[in-house]
Every structure is written in structure tokens, then in C-alpha cells.
Design a protein around this motif. Structure first.
Motif, PDB file in Angstrom:
ATOM      1  N   THR A 145      49.205  45.334  39.027  1.00  0.00           N
ATOM      2  CA  THR A 145      47.719  46.352  39.015  1.00  0.00           C
ATOM      3  C   THR A 145      47.030  46.045  40.458  1.00  0.00           C
ATOM      4  OG1 THR A 145      47.830  45.547  36.577  1.00  0.00           O
ATOM      5  CG2 THR A 145      45.909  46.458  37.707  1.00  0.00           C
ATOM      6  N   PHE A 146      46.466  47.148  40.813  1.00  0.00           N
ATOM      7  CA  PHE A 146      45.616  47.110  42.030  1.00  0.00           C
ATOM      8  C   PHE A 146      44.254  47.362  41.401  1.00  0.00           C
ATOM      9  CE2 PHE A 146      46.786  51.499  41.531  1.00  0.00           C
ATOM     10  CZ  PHE A 146      45.467  52.276  41.451  1.00  0.00           C
ATOM     11  N   ILE A 147      43.190  47.059  42.326  1.00  0.00           N
ATOM     12  CA  ILE A 147      41.740  47.079  41.867  1.00  0.00           C
ATOM     13  C   ILE A 147      41.402  48.513  42.088  1.00  0.00           C
ATOM     14  CG2 ILE A 147      39.523  46.300  42.189  1.00  0.00           C
ATOM     15  CD1 ILE A 147      40.686  43.537  42.782  1.00  0.00           C
ATOM     16  N   PRO A 148      41.148  49.218  41.200  1.00  0.00           N
ATOM     17  CA  PRO A 148      40.846  50.913  41.288  1.00  0.00           C
ATOM     18  C   PRO A 148      39.469  51.230  41.948  1.00  0.00           C
ATOM     19  CG  PRO A 148      40.657  50.352  38.895  1.00  0.00           C
ATOM     20  CD  PRO A 148      41.061  49.211  39.596  1.00  0.00           C
ATOM     21  N   GLU A 149      39.244  52.127  42.616  1.00  0.00           N
ATOM     22  CA  GLU A 149      37.989  52.533  43.149  1.00  0.00           C
ATOM     23  C   GLU A 149      37.029  52.486  42.095  1.00  0.00           C
ATOM     24  OE1 GLU A 149      35.486  53.376  46.217  1.00  0.00           O
ATOM     25  OE2 GLU A 149      37.786  53.073  46.362  1.00  0.00           O
ATOM     26  N   SER A 150      37.228  52.896  40.791  1.00  0.00           N
ATOM     27  CA  SER A 150      36.390  52.961  39.980  1.00  0.00           C
ATOM     28  C   SER A 150      35.726  51.586  39.452  1.00  0.00           C
ATOM     29  CB  SER A 150      36.948  53.341  38.348  1.00  0.00           C
ATOM     30  OG  SER A 150      37.940  52.737  38.109  1.00  0.00           O
ATOM     31  N   THR A 151      36.270  50.464  39.778  1.00  0.00           N
ATOM     32  CA  THR A 151      35.929  49.076  39.492  1.00  0.00           C
ATOM     33  C   THR A 151      34.995  48.872  40.600  1.00  0.00           C
ATOM     34  OG1 THR A 151      38.130  48.500  38.445  1.00  0.00           O
ATOM     35  CG2 THR A 151      36.478  46.733  39.351  1.00  0.00           C
ATOM     36  N   THR A 157      45.316  41.941  35.218  1.00  0.00           N
ATOM     37  CA  THR A 157      45.004  43.206  34.820  1.00  0.00           C
ATOM     38  C   THR A 157      43.705  43.060  33.789  1.00  0.00           C
ATOM     39  OG1 THR A 157      47.326  43.618  34.958  1.00  0.00           O
ATOM     40  CG2 THR A 157      45.917  44.914  33.105  1.00  0.00           C
ATOM     41  N   PHE A 158      43.675  42.109  32.936  1.00  0.00           N
ATOM     42  CA  PHE A 158      42.423  41.859  32.021  1.00  0.00           C
ATOM     43  C   PHE A 158      41.087  41.491  32.709  1.00  0.00           C
ATOM     44  CE2 PHE A 158      46.300  41.683  29.301  1.00  0.00           C
ATOM     45  CZ  PHE A 158      45.914  42.971  28.500  1.00  0.00           C
ATOM     46  N   GLY A 159      41.228  40.797  33.777  1.00  0.00           N
ATOM     47  CA  GLY A 159      39.948  40.715  34.500  1.00  0.00           C
ATOM     48  C   GLY A 159      39.596  41.915  35.203  1.00  0.00           C
ATOM     49  N   ILE A 160      40.279  42.677  35.610  1.00  0.00           N
ATOM     50  CA  ILE A 160      39.758  43.956  36.252  1.00  0.00           C
ATOM     51  C   ILE A 160      39.248  44.854  35.231  1.00  0.00           C
ATOM     52  CG2 ILE A 160      40.587  46.030  37.555  1.00  0.00           C
ATOM     53  CD1 ILE A 160      42.948  44.381  38.696  1.00  0.00           C
ATOM     54  N   ILE A 161      39.830  44.992  34.221  1.00  0.00           N
ATOM     55  CA  ILE A 161      39.472  45.989  33.142  1.00  0.00           C
ATOM     56  C   ILE A 161      38.279  45.339  32.599  1.00  0.00           C
ATOM     57  CG2 ILE A 161      40.101  46.628  30.655  1.00  0.00           C
ATOM     58  CD1 ILE A 161      41.597  48.272  32.563  1.00  0.00           C
ATOM     59  N   ALA A 162      37.945  44.068  32.025  1.00  0.00           N
ATOM     60  CA  ALA A 162      36.748  43.546  31.717  1.00  0.00           C
ATOM     61  C   ALA A 162      35.513  43.502  32.677  1.00  0.00           C
ATOM     62  CB  ALA A 162      36.903  42.177  31.303  1.00  0.00           C
ATOM     63  N   ALA A 186      34.096  47.317  32.613  1.00  0.00           N
ATOM     64  CA  ALA A 186      33.531  47.638  31.431  1.00  0.00           C
ATOM     65  C   ALA A 186      32.330  47.223  31.270  1.00  0.00           C
ATOM     66  CB  ALA A 186      34.484  47.248  30.186  1.00  0.00           C
ATOM     67  N   ALA A 187      32.297  45.757  31.751  1.00  0.00           N
ATOM     68  CA  ALA A 187      30.843  44.850  31.593  1.00  0.00           C
ATOM     69  C   ALA A 187      30.091  45.780  32.574  1.00  0.00           C
ATOM     70  CB  ALA A 187      31.318  43.546  31.938  1.00  0.00           C
TER      71      ALA A 187
END
Length: 387
Positions: free
Chosen positions: A62-68, A271-276, A279-280
Motif C-alpha cells: 500500500t502507498f500513502i495516497p494524495e488524499s491522506t 494499510t490500516f494506519g493509513i486508513i485510520a 479518516a481521523a
């Protein structure tokens, strides 16, 4: 019932806070108010984002997307009035890793690294683990608040320090440094060619009457001399997902830091670190506002309880964080006696002040990021320990 009153059983989840007291304190069956994580669930949006990603079922690279990156920049802009660019961001599994990386990237073995005790224990540990020299310019406790001894601070810089580790807001003392204090420290570091790493992991946890200022945001010149570390872990109780951010405007410093990460074999966040994290920062603000109101209420309860039941123990005026720094020196006990009373009589696990270096003697640190009932139980045990 407020969301934060929910009592959640954390046993059998490999919780350091609840299940590692035997290893840390040599005792089991202790009431844990020590390590800095919360007994609260994160914002529901974070939980839903993780569930959605888990339901997808494929967990490849997983890469860190621009949205993050955009979510992080928007959060810093809104909460701290600092405009940053996504290109300034690098990532680590945690702020402690970022501290160690900075030490490796910008200093050599034997170099002097400055800190201000009492302060977060890994500051000392990372300097020593990397074979650098700890240089301490202790904070001064005046009345019920810490201040900086600028004369002593400058004296240490004069002797030559390559890196200054700043804790902002301060852990364990809870000070939210003023813009003037930060500017004075920053200008002295510039004068003596000392780089600043600013650990701002508690920057979102500031009480209403105070304002956190990122030191790198104060002047253009300072912004080029600071590595700023933030994370959603303390703010939203996501420490187990291991995701933090280093904000580095200076291109040369950013490349040095990134090169050091690569030498360590660091590739990306999980992956879940990026997602969280995304979202946070996108949807956690309302939750955070409720949290700070709840923590303020918990803090006031502690202050009232101490005044009525244990007036020998005073609480340092906390402007931020969910950690209270309790001054137990009027009890007239040694640190060993303090520990024994807490563990044997109170069955209460608090962080001993001696962990935080010079100036921590006679203090303990209490974590109030838990349901009020949990706070009340802890305070009753504190009373049992010393009455």
C-alpha cells in the motif's frame, strides 16, 4: 450517557496498559493509569473506515495516497493555523522512531543532543541508544507551572549542540508553550546552529483557554530549521496502528531524513494506519471537541478530590495533554516509598516521576483519559495508598 463513559474491557487484547503491569511494575491486579493511551474507542468514522477496508479482503503493498496528505495538511491548517504542503511530509511508525531517525540523520556518535527535563523518557533513551551525549537544560518549576531557564539553555547551546529535542506541548508537565517562549528557543537554536526536532504529538490535546503554536510556523527562517512530528495516535487513541508524520519544509533536511529511513529499510505505513489516519483527520474533529470537554471535567474532578482528600498532593497546572503531573513531595516519602505505597497499599499503577529525568523526583504521572468511574476508582486507591 456520554460516549466516553462507556466501560470497555481491554483484557485479552494484548493491551500494554492493562496486561503488562507484571513486566513493568512487578505486580498484577493493579488499576492502570500509567501509560499514555486512552480507554476510549476512536471516532466511529475511523472504525467504519477500517471495517470497510478489512471487508475488501486483499492487503497487498500500500502507498500513502494524495488524499491522506491533503487530510493531514487540512487538519494542521484548521487546528493550528499552519499552511503546509503535502510534499513536506514523511512518515514513520511512531514519533519515537522519528526522533531516533533524526538523531541518526543529523548527528554523529558522541554529538551533544539537548533536552529539557523532566521530559518524555524516550528522549533520553533514543539519544543514549544512538551513542550520542545527553545534554540537559532542566525546566524550572515556579509556583505551579514550568518555565524555561533561557540563560542555562543558551549556555548549553554555546558549548555546541547539534540537535534540540523539544516537547511541545510538554509531557509530563502539560505546559502549552507560548509563541514568545517558542520564538526565543527557536532563535537561540538558529544563533548557535542547532537543529530542532519538535515532538508535537500532544498538539491537538489542548484545553480551551490555550493555543498550541507549531514552532516551525512562527517565522520563515525557523520553518527551515525544524522537523515537526505529529501523529493521530494520542489524539484519537490509535497508537497500536503505528502511524506518524514528520513535517520537514527544508528540502535538504527532508532528503537526509528520508535517506536515513531508507537505510533502516522503512518502506511505508501499514494499510490500516493509513486508513485510520486519513479518516481521523477528515472526520474526527467533533469527537475531539467532546473528548476535550470530557477530559476537562475529569481534570477538575481530580483537582477537587486532591484538595478535599489529599491536600499534600498538588497537581501541576496542566494546559494540555490527558496526563496529570502530581507533586507528592509534601508527603515526605522517598521515590521508593512512593512506589511501594502506590503498588502495595493502593494497588495503583502510575508512572514514577524519576523516569522523566532530573526534576521528576517526588512526582508521579496520572493518565485521566478514561471513563470518570475509572478516575474515581484510581483516586480512591491513591487515597488508600497515602492515608
Amino acid at each position: 450517557m456520554t460516549f466516553f463513559n462507556e466501560k470497555i474491557d481491554r483484557l485479552n487484547t494484548a493491551s500494554v496498559k492493562w496486561e503488562a503491569t507484571k513486566e513493568i511494575f512487578g505486580e498484577t491486579d493493579l488499576w492502570p493509569m500509567w501509560v499514555a493511551d486512552m480507554d476510549f474507542k476512536p471516532p466511529q468514522a475511523v472504525i467504519e473506515a477500517i471495517k470497510k477496508r478489512a471487508d475488501h479482503g486483499v492487503f497487498g503493498y500500500t502507498f500513502i495516497p494524495e488524499s491522506t496528505k491533503q487530510a493531514i495538511a487540512a487538519w494542521v491548517s484548521k487546528r493550528h493555523s499552519w499552511t503546509i504542503d503535502g510534499s513536506w511530509l514523511l512518515y514513520c511508525s511512531g514519533v519515537v522512531q522519528a526522533i531516533s531517525t533524526a538523531i541518526q540523520a543529523f548527528t554523529e556518535e558522541g554529538d551533544r543532543v539537548l533536552l529539557q527535563s523532566p521530559v518524555y523518557t524516550p528522549f533520553f533513551e533514543m539519544i543514549k541508544q544512538n551513542n550520542r551525549t545527553v545534554v540537559n537544560s532542566p525546566l524550572i518549576l515556579e509556583g505551579n507551572q514550568y518555565r524555561i531557564d533561557f540563560a542555562a539553555f543558551e549556555e548549553e547551546l554555546k558549548k555546541g549542540c547539534k540537535l534540540f529535542l523539544l516537547c511541545s506541548p510538554h509531557n509530563p508537565g502539560g505546559r502549552v508553550w507560548t509563541k514568545d517562549e517558542l520564538l526565543q528557543m527557536g532563535e537561540l537554536c538558529l544563533k548557535y546552529n542547532c537543529l530542532i526536532l519538535s515532538d508535537e504529538i500532544h498538539s491537538d490535546l489542548v484545553y480551551k483557554e490555550y493555543k498550541h503554536t507549531p514552532i516551525a510556523s512562527i517565522t520563515e527562517t525557523l520553518s527551515e530549521n525544524v522537523i515537526t512530528c505529529i501523529a493521530p495516535s494520542k489524539t484519537f487513541n490509535l497508537a497500536g496502528l503505528q502511524a506518524s508524520v514528520a513535517i520537514i519544509k527544508n528540502n535538504t533536511l527532508r532528503k537526509q531524513f528520508d535517506d536515513t529511513l531508507k537505510r533502516q529499510g522503512f518502506f511505508t505505513l501499514n494499510t490500516f494506519g493509513i486508513i485510520a489516519m486519513e479518516a481521523a483527520y477528515l472526520e474526527g474533529e467533533a469527537w475531539l471537541e467532546e473528548l476535550m470537554a470530557y477530559l476537562q471535567d475529569n481534570k477538575q474532578y481530580v483537582l477537587n478530590f486532591l484538595q478535599e482528600n489529599l491536600p499534600e498532593i498538588t497537581c501541576i497546572d496542566s494546559e494540555g495533554t490527558y496526563l496529570l503531573w502530581l507533586d507528592c513531595r509534601k508527603l515526605g516519602l522517598s521515590d521508593q516509598e512512593l512506589r511501594a505505597s502506590l503498588l502495595q497499599k493502593g494497588r495503583l499503577a502510575l508512572e514514577p516521576g524519576t523516569k522523566y529525568g532530573l526534576g521528576g523526583e517526588g512526582f508521579v504521572r496520572m493518565n485521566i483519559a478514561c471513563p470518570k468511574e475509572h478516575v474515581i476508582e484510581g483516586l480512591n486507591r491513591l487515597k488508600m495508598a497515602f492515608k
